[in-house]
Design a protein around this motif. Structure first.
Motif, short mmCIF file in Angstrom:
data_model
loop_
_atom_site.label_atom_id
_atom_site.label_comp_id
_atom_site.label_asym_id
_atom_site.label_seq_id
_atom_site.Cartn_x
_atom_site.Cartn_y
_atom_site.Cartn_z
N ASP A 72 0.84 -1.20 0.00
CA ASP A 72 0.00 0.00 0.00
C ASP A 72 0.87 1.25 0.00
O ASP A 72 0.50 2.27 -0.57
CB ASP A 72 -0.95 0.01 1.20
CG ASP A 72 -2.05 -1.04 1.07
OD1 ASP A 72 -2.30 -1.50 -0.06
OD2 ASP A 72 -2.64 -1.39 2.10
N SER A 75 1.95 2.13 -3.50
CA SER A 75 0.86 2.47 -4.41
C SER A 75 0.63 3.97 -4.51
O SER A 75 -0.42 4.47 -4.14
CB SER A 75 -0.42 1.76 -3.97
OG SER A 75 -0.24 0.37 -3.96
N ARG A 80 -2.44 0.64 -7.89
CA ARG A 80 -2.67 -0.39 -6.89
C ARG A 80 -2.00 -1.67 -7.37
O ARG A 80 -2.04 -1.98 -8.55
CB ARG A 80 -4.16 -0.62 -6.68
CG ARG A 80 -4.87 0.62 -6.17
CD ARG A 80 -6.34 0.37 -5.98
NE ARG A 80 -6.92 -0.10 -7.24
CZ ARG A 80 -8.17 -0.54 -7.34
NH1 ARG A 80 -8.95 -0.61 -6.30
NH2 ARG A 80 -8.64 -0.95 -8.51
N ARG A 82 -1.34 -5.88 -7.01
CA ARG A 82 -1.90 -7.16 -6.60
C ARG A 82 -0.82 -8.22 -6.77
O ARG A 82 -0.12 -8.26 -7.78
CB ARG A 82 -3.11 -7.52 -7.45
CG ARG A 82 -3.65 -8.91 -7.14
CD ARG A 82 -4.89 -9.23 -7.91
NE ARG A 82 -5.98 -8.47 -7.33
CZ ARG A 82 -7.14 -8.28 -7.93
NH1 ARG A 82 -7.35 -8.75 -9.14
NH2 ARG A 82 -8.09 -7.61 -7.34
N PHE A 108 -5.40 -3.57 -11.76
CA PHE A 108 -4.31 -3.60 -10.79
C PHE A 108 -2.99 -3.77 -11.54
O PHE A 108 -2.94 -4.41 -12.57
CB PHE A 108 -4.46 -4.81 -9.84
CG PHE A 108 -5.57 -4.67 -8.87
CD1 PHE A 108 -5.36 -4.11 -7.62
CD2 PHE A 108 -6.83 -5.13 -9.18
CE1 PHE A 108 -6.38 -3.98 -6.71
CE2 PHE A 108 -7.87 -5.01 -8.28
CZ PHE A 108 -7.65 -4.44 -7.04
#
Length: 133
Positions: A72, A75, A80, A82, A108
């Motif tokens: 996080d 990001s 974002r 994954r 993502f």
């Protein structure tokens, strides 16, 4: 680098276990390494370029929650990330190459997160090995 090959040299990151939460320490060190590497290669997106490899499934399962939390911090700018298996990343590459279902792959930015046994080594530009000591 010292072998005459293009790209940054292999870098070892060794740290002392503070006896509190080893997996959180690994996660922070991994994300710090990814930030530094991204800056070294002109702040490019890490989407699809990174693999984080673990020695076995037990280590991977222990590291996953801390790594997802630490990602996080990576990001920025609305990106974002994954974590996906090596198998899933290969199927995402195939989806993008043939043009089908690209919208799903774009939601993502993905980072391969798997065991070294499941990874052939040719899929990623940047590889981080965790827990290989």
């Amino acid at each position: 680098n010292h072998q005459g090959l293009p790209g940054p040299p292999v870098r070892s990151i060794i740290f002392e276990d503070d006896k509190k939460d080893l997996m959180s320490q690994y996660a922070v060190k991994i994300v710090d390494a990814l930030k530094k590497t991204s800056k070294e290669i002109h702040n490019i997106s890490l989407d699809g370029l990174v693999a984080i490899l673990c020695p076995n499934i037990e280590f991977l399962d222990k590291l996953r929650p801390s790594l997802e939390t630490s990602l996080d911090c990576l990001s920025g700018c609305g990106e974002r990330y994954r974590l996906v298996s090596a198998e899933t990343s290969n199927s995402l590459l195939n989806l993008q190459d043939d043009g089908s279902n690209c919208a799903t792959a774009e939601k993502f930015n993905w980072i391969v997160f798997d065991t070294i046994e499941n990874f052939s080594g040719l899929e990623s530009f940047i590889v981080v090995c965790a827990g290989m000591d």
